[in-house]
Design a protein around this motif. Structure first.
Motif, short mmCIF file in Angstrom:
data_model
loop_
_atom_site.label_atom_id
_atom_site.label_comp_id
_atom_site.label_asym_id
_atom_site.label_seq_id
_atom_site.Cartn_x
_atom_site.Cartn_y
_atom_site.Cartn_z
N PHE A 140 28.48 34.20 -24.59
CA PHE A 140 29.28 33.61 -24.57
C PHE A 140 29.28 31.79 -23.39
O PHE A 140 30.52 31.93 -22.87
CB PHE A 140 29.21 32.02 -25.76
N ARG A 141 28.55 31.17 -23.19
CA ARG A 141 29.16 30.52 -21.49
C ARG A 141 29.56 29.93 -21.91
O ARG A 141 27.98 28.50 -21.58
CB ARG A 141 28.41 31.34 -20.10
N ASP A 142 30.24 28.47 -21.46
CA ASP A 142 30.94 27.15 -21.14
C ASP A 142 30.10 27.06 -19.70
O ASP A 142 31.14 26.93 -19.49
CB ASP A 142 31.88 26.80 -22.31
N ARG A 143 29.25 25.81 -19.18
CA ARG A 143 28.85 25.73 -17.91
C ARG A 143 29.80 24.95 -18.12
O ARG A 143 30.48 24.54 -16.89
CB ARG A 143 27.64 25.31 -18.10
N ALA A 144 29.86 24.12 -18.76
CA ALA A 144 30.74 22.32 -18.45
C ALA A 144 32.86 22.84 -17.85
O ALA A 144 33.17 22.42 -16.95
CB ALA A 144 31.41 22.16 -19.65
N ALA A 145 32.93 24.36 -18.98
CA ALA A 145 34.55 24.35 -18.60
C ALA A 145 34.35 25.56 -17.78
O ALA A 145 35.06 26.42 -17.29
CB ALA A 145 34.73 24.54 -19.84
#
Length: 84
Positions: free
Chosen positions: A14-19
């Motif tokens: 799971f990749r959080d693009r914002a952080a």
């Protein structure tokens, strides 16, 4: 368990693009895109909008809503409700 009725359960990134934060876990989600992880293996990747790395509650940037005076302000605007 009966065979053939449960979704596939396996490792997913799971990749959080914002952080710019990613974590590897197991899930039933599937994805078309893949990513090479730190261990050299390739895993499906799911982009998410928010995670613990970018959520205001977990980062300490959450704002506390001012609840004091809201009832009084409502009563000033619309009048007090009469008791029945």
């Amino acid at each position: 368990m009966r065979r053939g009725i449960h979704p596939a359960y396996g490792p997913v990134v799971f990749r959080d693009r914002a952080a710019n934060h990613a974590f590897l876990t197991r899930s039933t989600m599937s994805a078309d895109r893949t990513i090479e992880w730190e261990d050299g293996r390739t895993y499906p990747v799911v982009d998410v909008e928010i995670s613990d790395a970018s959520h205001p509650f977990h980062t300490g940037t959450a704002r506390v809503m001012d609840t004091a005076g809201r009832v009084e302000r409502f009563e000033r605007r619309y009048g007090k409700r009469g008791g029945a």
